[in-house]
Design an enzyme around this catalytic site. Structure first.
Site, PDB file in Angstrom:
ATOM      1  N   THR A 118      -3.905   6.391  -3.412  1.00 25.94           N
ATOM      2  CA  THR A 118      -3.015   7.504  -3.771  1.00 25.94           C
ATOM      3  C   THR A 118      -1.664   6.954  -4.251  1.00 25.94           C
ATOM      4  O   THR A 118      -1.464   5.752  -4.317  1.00 25.94           O
ATOM      5  CB  THR A 118      -2.786   8.417  -2.553  1.00 25.94           C
ATOM      6  OG1 THR A 118      -2.358   7.592  -1.452  1.00 25.94           O
ATOM      7  CG2 THR A 118      -4.064   9.145  -2.164  1.00 25.94           C
ATOM      8  N   HIS A 126       0.837  -1.203   0.000  1.00 23.25           N
ATOM      9  CA  HIS A 126       0.000   0.000   0.000  1.00 23.25           C
ATOM     10  C   HIS A 126       0.873   1.254   0.000  1.00 23.25           C
ATOM     11  O   HIS A 126       1.969   1.250   0.566  1.00 23.25           O
ATOM     12  CB  HIS A 126      -0.900   0.019   1.238  1.00 23.25           C
ATOM     13  CG  HIS A 126      -1.773  -1.191   1.372  1.00 23.25           C
ATOM     14  ND1 HIS A 126      -1.376  -2.316   2.066  1.00 23.25           N
ATOM     15  CD2 HIS A 126      -3.010  -1.466   0.871  1.00 23.25           C
ATOM     16  CE1 HIS A 126      -2.342  -3.242   1.999  1.00 23.25           C
ATOM     17  NE2 HIS A 126      -3.335  -2.741   1.284  1.00 23.25           N
ATOM     18  N   HIS A 127       0.364   2.322  -0.609  1.00 22.30           N
ATOM     19  CA  HIS A 127       1.102   3.583  -0.632  1.00 22.30           C
ATOM     20  C   HIS A 127       1.302   4.122   0.791  1.00 22.30           C
ATOM     21  O   HIS A 127       0.349   4.180   1.567  1.00 22.30           O
ATOM     22  CB  HIS A 127       0.298   4.600  -1.463  1.00 22.30           C
ATOM     23  CG  HIS A 127       0.968   5.930  -1.585  1.00 22.30           C
ATOM     24  ND1 HIS A 127       0.308   7.118  -1.383  1.00 22.30           N
ATOM     25  CD2 HIS A 127       2.251   6.246  -1.885  1.00 22.30           C
ATOM     26  CE1 HIS A 127       1.160   8.122  -1.574  1.00 22.30           C
ATOM     27  NE2 HIS A 127       2.340   7.614  -1.875  1.00 22.30           N
ATOM     28  N   GLY A 128       2.517   4.529   1.101  1.00 22.84           N
ATOM     29  CA  GLY A 128       2.814   5.097   2.421  1.00 22.84           C
ATOM     30  C   GLY A 128       2.408   6.555   2.494  1.00 22.84           C
ATOM     31  O   GLY A 128       3.241   7.455   2.640  1.00 22.84           O
TER      32      GLY A 128
END
Ligand SMILES: [Zn+2]
Ligand SMILES: [Zn+2]
Length: 372
Positions: free
Chosen positions: A199, A168-170
């Site tokens: 995102t 997952h995007h940080g």
């Protein structure tokens, strides 16, 4: 490559427990510790356990807003309430449990900056989704984001690299430092069109003085080792060398591994070994070995301990055979009621032309934003 390595560990990490039916299972951290131990890594002279401390409120405020910290304290006493739209429930003692996760990451920073250890791994950390004013995606306080400001204020670090390989995007870390030129943030993740938090696209490259220092590499579901490592090797070593960091941080979420319960990439332990080994050499080449590894996501219990044991071996410069020790398998069965994995490290996965082509075009797109 020399250096001493520490594993941050306490059974109190198991207190970060969002509930019996929640997909984030704290037992994965204990299973990781136990596998690292049963592979003999903890009996090496230059590898030690460090028992973490609890972060102070002042330290948590290095990233989070006071009002939010108060809310966590209140819900923590009460033992109920939702800290975000639904994924992150409060529980009794959640303030203390998440403060210990943060404390472990800060203790890791201290150990490295004070020269006690060269490398450190906090498997309970990497809670990269929390924002200054709210929880998000199972993360109450954002320990990597707090660590960044801690290193900047306490140790006057001016150039940090943060690489995030969680599926997952940080978002909490990236948007928390979106305009900050002291942080080069490189984030590989499953494309936000398919997965939380939605995102992390190539046109998001940072703002003002930090333009060009935030890099997002979204990947199609099904992306395997071949396409992933091609993108990693093309992009990362050069840009990290050019940035000349004083320390390197890696968020090593294990949910990019094939068959994760929440994400859809098809990576194997090979990606984790190669990424951590490369960051390890870059750390020795550029910043006296200073390298801090965080955990992160990872929702299939048969994968997470193998991924993180492989990553920890690469961090400490050790080689592992492929054997899963019998007593660890027994413990795994007892603790989880699930079947243990058969091998420690998997065979690499190759990619089809679609995922390779997609990775290539993402790199081209990224380059076009960076050079404009
Ligand atoms: Zn080393
Ligand atoms: Zn994740």
């Amino acid at each position: 490559m020399g250096g001493r390595t520490t594993l941050l560990y306490s059974e109190r990490f198991l207190d970060y427990n969002l509930g019996p039916s929640h997909p984030l299972r704290p037992i994965r951290v204990k299973l990781t510790h136990d596998l690292i131990q049963s592979k003999g890594l903890l009996s090496e002279d230059e590898i030690r356990i460090t028992v973490p401390r609890v972060a102070s409120e002042e330290e948590i405020l290095l990233f989070h807003e006071k009002e939010y910290v108060r809310l966590v304290q209140k819900y923590s006493e009460r033992g109920s309430g939702l800290l975000d739209a639904g994924d992150t429930p409060a529980f009794k003692g959640c303030f203390e449990a998440t403060s210990l996760v943060v404390g472990a990451s800060l203790e890791a920073c201290d150990n490295i900056m004070q020269g006690k250890f060269t490398h450190a791994f906090n498997p309970s950390g990497g809670l990269h989704h929390a924002h200054p004013e709210r929880a998000s995606g199972f993360c109450i306080f954002n320990d990597p984001a707090i660590s960044v400001n801690y290193l900047k204020t306490k140790y006057k670090i001016r150039r940090l690299v943060y690489i995030d390989i969680d599926a997952h995007h940080g978002d909490g870390v990236m948007y928390g430092y979106y305009g900050d030129p002291s942080l080069l943030d490189i984030d590989f993740h499953e494309n936000g069109k398919y997965i939380f938090p939605g995102t992390g696209f190539p046109d998001e490259i940072g703002e003002n003085e930090a333009k060009g220092l935030k890099l997002n590499i979204p990947l199609l579901p099904g992306t395997g080792d071949e396409a992933y490592l091609m993108a990693f090797h093309k992009l990362v070593p050069d840009i990290v060398r050019r940035f000349q960091p004083e320390m390197i941080l890696v968020q090593c979420g294990a949910d990019g591994h094939a068959d994760d319960r929440l994400a859809h990439l098809r990576l194997t332990t090979n990606v984790y070994r190669e990424v951590v080994s490369e960051m390890h050499s870059l750390a020795h080449e550029l910043c006296e070995g200073r390298l801090l590894l965080f955990g992160g996501g990872g929702y299939t219990l048969a994968n997470v301990p193998r991924v993180w044991t492989t990553a920890f071996a690469a961090l400490s410069g050790k080689k592992l055979d492929n054997q899963i020790p019998e007593h660890w398998s027994r413990g795994f069965r007892e603790l989880t009621g699930e079947d243990p994995p058969n091998v420690l490290q998997d065979k690499p996965t190759s990619d089809d032309s679609k995922t390779i082509g997609e990775v290539d075009s993402v790199l081209d797109e990224l380059t076009s934003y960076l050079t404009n």
